[in-house]
Motif scaffolding. Structure first.
Motif, PDB file in Angstrom:
ATOM      1  N   ALA B  85      -1.446  -2.222  12.864  1.00  0.00           N
ATOM      2  CA  ALA B  85      -1.886  -1.453  11.694  1.00  0.00           C
ATOM      3  C   ALA B  85      -1.775  -2.242  10.398  1.00  0.00           C
ATOM      4  O   ALA B  85      -1.259  -1.761   9.405  1.00  0.00           O
ATOM      5  CB  ALA B  85      -1.106  -0.135  11.593  1.00  0.00           C
ATOM      6  N   LEU B  86      -2.259  -3.469  10.407  1.00  0.00           N
ATOM      7  CA  LEU B  86      -2.299  -4.249   9.167  1.00  0.00           C
ATOM      8  C   LEU B  86      -3.579  -3.902   8.415  1.00  0.00           C
ATOM      9  O   LEU B  86      -4.605  -3.623   9.030  1.00  0.00           O
ATOM     10  CB  LEU B  86      -2.281  -5.748   9.475  1.00  0.00           C
ATOM     11  CG  LEU B  86      -1.086  -6.255  10.281  1.00  0.00           C
ATOM     12  CD1 LEU B  86      -1.174  -7.762  10.457  1.00  0.00           C
ATOM     13  CD2 LEU B  86       0.215  -5.880   9.611  1.00  0.00           C
ATOM     14  N   TYR B  87      -3.495  -3.927   7.084  1.00  0.00           N
ATOM     15  CA  TYR B  87      -4.692  -3.655   6.275  1.00  0.00           C
ATOM     16  C   TYR B  87      -5.517  -4.929   6.217  1.00  0.00           C
ATOM     17  O   TYR B  87      -5.077  -5.930   5.624  1.00  0.00           O
ATOM     18  CB  TYR B  87      -4.295  -3.192   4.878  1.00  0.00           C
ATOM     19  CG  TYR B  87      -3.284  -2.072   4.924  1.00  0.00           C
ATOM     20  CD1 TYR B  87      -3.641  -0.819   5.423  1.00  0.00           C
ATOM     21  CD2 TYR B  87      -1.979  -2.261   4.521  1.00  0.00           C
ATOM     22  CE1 TYR B  87      -2.720   0.198   5.499  1.00  0.00           C
ATOM     23  CE2 TYR B  87      -1.043  -1.241   4.599  1.00  0.00           C
ATOM     24  CZ  TYR B  87      -1.424  -0.012   5.092  1.00  0.00           C
ATOM     25  OH  TYR B  87      -0.510   0.994   5.175  1.00  0.00           O
ATOM     26  N   PRO B  88      -6.703  -4.926   6.822  1.00  0.00           N
ATOM     27  CA  PRO B  88      -7.455  -6.183   6.979  1.00  0.00           C
ATOM     28  C   PRO B  88      -7.971  -6.733   5.662  1.00  0.00           C
ATOM     29  O   PRO B  88      -8.315  -7.904   5.584  1.00  0.00           O
ATOM     30  CB  PRO B  88      -8.613  -5.779   7.893  1.00  0.00           C
ATOM     31  CG  PRO B  88      -8.741  -4.313   7.751  1.00  0.00           C
ATOM     32  CD  PRO B  88      -7.378  -3.787   7.429  1.00  0.00           C
ATOM     33  N   TYR B  89      -8.021  -5.899   4.623  1.00  0.00           N
ATOM     34  CA  TYR B  89      -8.591  -6.345   3.350  1.00  0.00           C
ATOM     35  C   TYR B  89      -7.502  -6.853   2.406  1.00  0.00           C
ATOM     36  O   TYR B  89      -7.781  -7.181   1.261  1.00  0.00           O
ATOM     37  CB  TYR B  89      -9.373  -5.193   2.694  1.00  0.00           C
ATOM     38  CG  TYR B  89      -8.582  -3.907   2.669  1.00  0.00           C
ATOM     39  CD1 TYR B  89      -7.762  -3.594   1.596  1.00  0.00           C
ATOM     40  CD2 TYR B  89      -8.634  -3.027   3.745  1.00  0.00           C
ATOM     41  CE1 TYR B  89      -7.015  -2.443   1.596  1.00  0.00           C
ATOM     42  CE2 TYR B  89      -7.891  -1.874   3.751  1.00  0.00           C
ATOM     43  CZ  TYR B  89      -7.072  -1.581   2.668  1.00  0.00           C
ATOM     44  OH  TYR B  89      -6.321  -0.438   2.678  1.00  0.00           O
ATOM     45  N   PHE B  98       3.034  -3.632   0.553  1.00  0.00           N
ATOM     46  CA  PHE B  98       2.335  -2.345   0.416  1.00  0.00           C
ATOM     47  C   PHE B  98       3.293  -1.175   0.175  1.00  0.00           C
ATOM     48  O   PHE B  98       3.125  -0.380  -0.740  1.00  0.00           O
ATOM     49  CB  PHE B  98       1.500  -2.093   1.673  1.00  0.00           C
ATOM     50  CG  PHE B  98       0.471  -1.024   1.519  1.00  0.00           C
ATOM     51  CD1 PHE B  98      -0.791  -1.324   1.044  1.00  0.00           C
ATOM     52  CD2 PHE B  98       0.758   0.293   1.848  1.00  0.00           C
ATOM     53  CE1 PHE B  98      -1.749  -0.350   0.904  1.00  0.00           C
ATOM     54  CE2 PHE B  98      -0.191   1.280   1.701  1.00  0.00           C
ATOM     55  CZ  PHE B  98      -1.449   0.958   1.232  1.00  0.00           C
ATOM     56  N   GLY B  99       4.320  -1.078   1.029  1.00  0.00           N
ATOM     57  CA  GLY B  99       5.260   0.040   0.920  1.00  0.00           C
ATOM     58  C   GLY B  99       6.062  -0.005  -0.369  1.00  0.00           C
ATOM     59  O   GLY B  99       6.388   1.040  -0.949  1.00  0.00           O
ATOM     60  N   ALA B 102       3.726   1.064  -3.114  1.00  0.00           N
ATOM     61  CA  ALA B 102       3.487   2.507  -3.028  1.00  0.00           C
ATOM     62  C   ALA B 102       4.638   3.266  -3.673  1.00  0.00           C
ATOM     63  O   ALA B 102       4.457   4.369  -4.188  1.00  0.00           O
ATOM     64  CB  ALA B 102       3.327   2.926  -1.570  1.00  0.00           C
ATOM     65  N   ARG B 103       5.820   2.682  -3.643  1.00  0.00           N
ATOM     66  CA  ARG B 103       6.988   3.321  -4.257  1.00  0.00           C
ATOM     67  C   ARG B 103       7.270   2.773  -5.640  1.00  0.00           C
ATOM     68  O   ARG B 103       8.370   2.913  -6.163  1.00  0.00           O
ATOM     69  CB  ARG B 103       8.200   3.143  -3.339  1.00  0.00           C
ATOM     70  CG  ARG B 103       8.130   4.084  -2.155  1.00  0.00           C
ATOM     71  CD  ARG B 103       8.936   3.601  -0.974  1.00  0.00           C
ATOM     72  NE  ARG B 103       8.363   4.078   0.265  1.00  0.00           N
ATOM     73  CZ  ARG B 103       8.646   5.265   0.798  1.00  0.00           C
ATOM     74  NH1 ARG B 103       9.478   6.060   0.209  1.00  0.00           N
ATOM     75  NH2 ARG B 103       8.066   5.640   1.921  1.00  0.00           N
ATOM     76  N   LYS B 104       6.281   2.075  -6.190  1.00  0.00           N
ATOM     77  CA  LYS B 104       6.331   1.595  -7.566  1.00  0.00           C
ATOM     78  C   LYS B 104       7.534   0.689  -7.858  1.00  0.00           C
ATOM     79  O   LYS B 104       8.193   0.809  -8.885  1.00  0.00           O
ATOM     80  CB  LYS B 104       6.350   2.779  -8.565  1.00  0.00           C
ATOM     81  CG  LYS B 104       5.287   3.838  -8.303  1.00  0.00           C
ATOM     82  CD  LYS B 104       4.381   3.982  -9.493  1.00  0.00           C
ATOM     83  CE  LYS B 104       3.293   5.021  -9.338  1.00  0.00           C
ATOM     84  NZ  LYS B 104       2.706   5.201  -8.019  1.00  0.00           N
ATOM     85  N   ARG B 146       6.652  -5.662   7.250  1.00  0.00           N
ATOM     86  CA  ARG B 146       6.309  -4.526   6.414  1.00  0.00           C
ATOM     87  C   ARG B 146       7.346  -3.413   6.543  1.00  0.00           C
ATOM     88  O   ARG B 146       7.557  -2.634   5.623  1.00  0.00           O
ATOM     89  CB  ARG B 146       4.926  -4.002   6.827  1.00  0.00           C
ATOM     90  CG  ARG B 146       4.261  -3.229   5.742  1.00  0.00           C
ATOM     91  CD  ARG B 146       2.848  -2.941   6.079  1.00  0.00           C
ATOM     92  NE  ARG B 146       2.752  -2.238   7.345  1.00  0.00           N
ATOM     93  CZ  ARG B 146       1.603  -1.959   7.938  1.00  0.00           C
ATOM     94  NH1 ARG B 146       0.483  -2.351   7.402  1.00  0.00           N
ATOM     95  NH2 ARG B 146       1.584  -1.321   9.078  1.00  0.00           N
ATOM     96  N   ARG B 150      11.380  -2.730   3.233  1.00  0.00           N
ATOM     97  CA  ARG B 150      11.814  -1.534   2.498  1.00  0.00           C
ATOM     98  C   ARG B 150      13.228  -1.156   2.915  1.00  0.00           C
ATOM     99  O   ARG B 150      13.652  -1.412   4.025  1.00  0.00           O
ATOM    100  CB  ARG B 150      10.869  -0.380   2.808  1.00  0.00           C
ATOM    101  CG  ARG B 150       9.672  -0.351   1.897  1.00  0.00           C
ATOM    102  CD  ARG B 150       8.721   0.722   2.348  1.00  0.00           C
ATOM    103  NE  ARG B 150       9.457   1.897   2.782  1.00  0.00           N
ATOM    104  CZ  ARG B 150       9.090   2.681   3.769  1.00  0.00           C
ATOM    105  NH1 ARG B 150       7.987   2.423   4.424  1.00  0.00           N
ATOM    106  NH2 ARG B 150       9.801   3.724   4.097  1.00  0.00           N
TER     107      ARG B 150
END
Lengths: 276, 358
Positions: B85-89, B98-99, B102-104, B146, B150
Motif C-alpha cells: 500500500a505505497l502511494y505510487p505518486y 505521510f503519517g 497527516a498529523r501535522k 511508514r 510514527r
C-alpha cells in the motif's frame, strides 16, 4: 542491425499505407486552414490554389473587428466552467457510489441511462423551463445545462477509475491519520489523475461542440462558436473565408487542450501501487 | 507501549458471523501472532482492531480505553499491509513521512524521524526514489518504515511477507523480529504460515472458524495442543494421525499392532486418534519398553531434504511420515521397525480434544 529483406519490404508497405491514411485524414484540415489564409480570389480560383503565395490574416482580422471572435471566448468560458463543475461533482458522486454503494447496485446504470436520451426530445421542455427561469441567453443557463448533460458520463467514467484504486491505499491513509475527505483529496484524486484528465477532455469537447441547445437557448449575448459558424452559410452565398477562419479559431483551443493533456489520456498512472 | 484488551467480540457480515466471541489480552510490548487457515477470521480481527471494520458486539480497548467507535486515525495505530500500500505518486521519503504530515508534525521533526526510520531499515539510499523503482523486498521495508516512523501505540501487520519469495521472506522475518526487540512496541501480526507464527511470536493465537482455538507461547501450543486441529496446524511435516482403540492401558492400531498407552491416557478408553510428530518416530534398535512403542512399517516413499530425510511409511491403511537422519539408506518396499516415544504422543478423543489437556 540489419533488416531481413522481407521484413524491410513489409515495413515499407506499412509506412506507405500509414502515409496514405494520414493524407486522407489530414488533407481536409489542411484545406480548411489554407482557405483561412487565402484571399477571396484564391479561394474561388480554378484550378485550385494548393499552396497560397502570401499568407494573409485579413479573414481573421475581420472576425475580431466585427466581434464575431467573441463567440470563441463564450465557448471557452461555458465549456471550461461546465467541465470544472461536472468533474468536481461527478468525481465526488463516483467516489460515493464506488466506495459506499450509494443508491444500490443499479444506481449508476440509471444515471448513465439519462445520457441516452436524445437531446432533441427535451429541447422544447428545456426551452420553456429556461424562459420561465430567465436563463435564456445567459452563461449560467448553458453552463448549468452542459454540467447536467456531462454529469452522467463523468460519474460513469470516474466510478470505474475509482474502483481501480486499491482499497488498501485508502485504508493505509485512514490508519495513517487522514479522514475520509482527506483520503479523497490526497489519495484518490492523485491516483485517478489520468482518468480525471481523460474524462475532462471528453467533457470539454462535448460542451465545445454542442450545437442544438446553444442554437435554441441563445440570442446574441452568449452565442457560442458552432452557432456563429452557421451564420456564414447564407441563402445567396457562403462566406467561405469567414467559415474557414472561424473554424480555425474553434479548432485551435481543442488542439491545445488535447496536445497538453494527451500524456494523461494513456492509463497506467497507478503502476507500482501494489505488487507488480 | 500499550496493552490491548478484547472482550466478547462478535463481527457479522450480514447474517455471516465472522468472529464468534473473541476474548483476548495482549500485554504491553508483546509480539502476538494471529494464525489460522484462510477464512478463520484472523484478518477480520486485525481490521476491527485497526478500526477498518466495525464491531458488531463486544469491546476493544487500548490501554483501558474503549476504542470501538473511534475512527482509525484517532486510535493511533500503525499498520503494514500485505500489498505494501505505497502511494505510487509519492517518493519513498514522502511515503514514510505521510503519517507524520497527516498529523501535522513540524518539518524538522519529519526530516529527523524519516531519517531515523530509513537508517533503521537500511533504505536511506532509496529515499529519493519512486515506489515503482523498488523491488518487492524494498517496498516492504518502506511499508514497515511508514509504520515505525510514527509513535503509534500498536503495530499491526497483515500478512506482510506473503508476497515475497522464500529467501527474502526468511530475511525479512528475522528483521521484523529484530525490529520488535529494538522498538519494543506491542505488535500484532497476522499470518497463515505456521513457521512465521512459531518463529516470531511471544504468543500465538490460533484461530479457527471465528473462534480462538488455543493461545499461548509457541512451544506450549506445539507440545501441548489442546485439540487435534492445533496439533495438525503447527509443525511441518504435519503430525501423523492414526485411528486407534484404547483399552486396558494399551493402544490398538487398526491393523492389530499395539503400543503402550501414554500416562495422560490413564482411565480412558474407546476409539481415539493417536497423534505422533514425524520427529518422534525413529528407527527401532531395541525392544519395546513401557514408554517406547514399536511399530512394524512398510516404506512407501523416501524424500531426502539434505538435513533430514522424510520417509513415508504405510502402517495398515494409514500413511505415516517419519523424520529420519539424512543418511537413511532404505528403499521403498522394505519393512522397517519404528520406535515411538510414547511420552511425546497425544491422544485425541472422537470430538478432537486432547486427552489430559488442561
Amino acid at each position: 542491425m540489419r533488416l531481413h529483406p522481407e521484413r524491410g519490404l513489409g515495413l515499407s508497405l506499412r509506412l506507405v499505407l500509414a502515409l496514405a491514411v494520414l493524407v486522407f485524414f489530414l488533407f481536409p484540415i489542411y484545406w480548411l486552414a489554407i482557405i483561412a489564409f487565402k484571399t477571396p480570389e484564391e479561394i474561388f480560383a480554378y484550378p485550385p490554389v494548393w499552396v497560397p503565395e502570401n499568407i494573409q490574416f485579413a479573414n481573421f482580422l475581420v472576425l475580431f473587428k466585427d466581434g464575431d471572435a467573441e463567440t470563441v471566448f463564450n465557448s471557452l468560458f461555458i465549456a471550461g466552467v461546465s467541465t470544472v463543475f461536472a468533474m468536481l461533482l461527478g468525481t465526488m458522486c463516483a467516489y460515493s457510489i464506488a466506495r459506499y454503494r450509494t443508491g444500490g447496485n443499479l444506481f449508476s446504470d440509471w444515471i448513465i441511462s439519462n445520457r441516452m436520451i436524445p437531446p432533441i426530445v427535451i429541447v422544447f421542455p428545456v426551452f420553456l423551463l429556461f424562459v420561465t427561469l430567465g436563463l435564456v441567453d445567459t452563461y449560467t443557463g448553458l453552463i448549468l445545462l452542459y454540467t447536467a448533460f456531462n454529469l452522467p458520463y463523468v460519474i460513469w467514467m470516474m466510478k470505474g477509475y475509482v474502483q481501480d484504486v486499491p482499497l488498501e491505499l485508502e485504508e493505509a491513509a485512514l490508519v495513517d491519520g487522514l479522514n475520509r475527505w482527506q483520503v479523497f483529496v490526497k489519495v484518490v484524486l492523485p491516483m485517478v489523475r489520468g482518468g480525471l484528465f481523460a474524462t475532462a477532455v471528453f467533457t470539454f469537447v462535448f460542451a465545445w461542440n454542442e450545437f442544438i441547445f446553444a442554437l435554441i437557448l441563445t440570442r446574441n449575448e452568449v452565442t457560442t462558436f458552432p452557432v456563429q459558424v452557421t451564420h456564414y452559410f447564407g441563402g445567396q452565398s457562403n462566406f467561405w473565408a469567414k467559415i474557414a477562419a472561424m473554424s480555425m479559431l474553434g479548432t485551435v483551443p481543442i488542439f491545445i487542450v488535447v496536445a497538453f493533456l494527451q500524456r494523461y489520456l494513456v492509463r497506467g498512472i497507478s503502476l507500482g501501487a501494489v505488487k507488480g | 507501549m500499550s496493552r490491548l484488551d478484547i472482550q466478547g467480540l462478535h463481527k457479522f457480515y450480514g447474517s455471516m458471523e465472522a468472529l464468534k466471541g473473541i476474548d483476548l489480552t495482549v500485554p504491553e510490548g508483546e509480539f502476538c501472532v494471529f494464525v489460522g487457515p484462510s477464512g478463520c477470521g484472523k484478518s477480520t480481527l486485525l481490521r476491527t482492531i485497526a478500526g477498518l471494520e466495525e464491531v458488531t458486539r463486544g469491546t476493544i480497548a487500548i490501554d483501558g480505553e474503549v476504542v470501538n467507535h473511534q475512527r482509525p486515525r484517532d486510535r493511533n495505530i500503525a499498520m503494514v499491509f500485505q500489498n505494501y500500500a505505497l502511494y505510487p505518486y509519492l517518493s519513498v521519503f514522502e511515503n514514510i513521512a505521510f503519517g507524520l504530515r497527516a498529523r501535522k508534525a513540524p518539518e524538522a521533526e519529519v526530516k529527523r524521524r524519516v531519517g531515523e526510520a530509513a537508517e533503521m531499515l537500511g533504505i536511506t539510499a532509496l529515499l529519493g526514489r519512486q515506489p515503482r523503482q523498488l523491488s518487492g523486498g524494498q517496498r516492504q521495508r518502506v511499508a514497515i518504515g511508514r509504520a515505525v516512523v510514527r509513535d503509534a501505540r500498536l503495530f499491526l501487520f497483515d500478512e506482510p511477507l506473503s508476497n515475497l519469495d522464500a529467501q527474502l521472506r526468511d530475511g525479512m522475518r528475522a528483521e521484523i523480529k529484530r525490529l520488535h526487540h529494538e522498538i519494543g512496541k506491542t505488535t500484532i501480526y497476522v499470518t497463515h504460515d505456521q513457521i512465521e507464527a512459531m518463529t516470531l511470536a511471544d504468543r500465538i493465537v490460533l484461530l479457527r472458524d471465528g473462534r480462538i482455538e488455543q493461545q499461548g507461547p509457541p512451544l506450549e501450543l506445539f507440545e501441548q495442543p489442546k485439540t487435534q486441529f492445533v496439533a495438525g496446524f503447527l509443525g511441518s511435516p504435519q503430525m501423523n494421525f492414526l485411528p486407534v482403540t484404547l483399552e486396558g492401558g494399551a493402544i490398538r492400531l487398526a491393523d492389530g499392532q499395539t503400543l503402550p498407552a501414554p500416562p495422560a491416557a490413564t482411565g480412558a478408553s474407546g476409539p481415539m486418534t493417536l497423534g505422533i510428530r514425524p520427529e518422534h518416530l525413529s528407527r527401532s534398535t531395541g525392544e519395546a519398553g513401557p514408554t517406547t512403542g514399536r511399530l512394524d512399517a512398510l516404506i512407501d516413499l523416501v524424500q531426502p531434504t539434505g538435513t533430514r530425510t522424510y520417509t513415508q511409511f504405510r502402517i495398515g491403511d494409514v500413511e505415516v511420515t517419519a523424520e529420519l537422519p539424512a543418511h537413511t539408506v532404505e528403499r521403498p518396499g522394505a519393512r522397517l521397525p519404528l520406535s515411538v516415544d510414547m511420552a511425546r504422543t497425544t491422544l485425541f478423543t472422537a470430538d478432537g480434544r486432547a486427552l489430559g489437556a488442561r
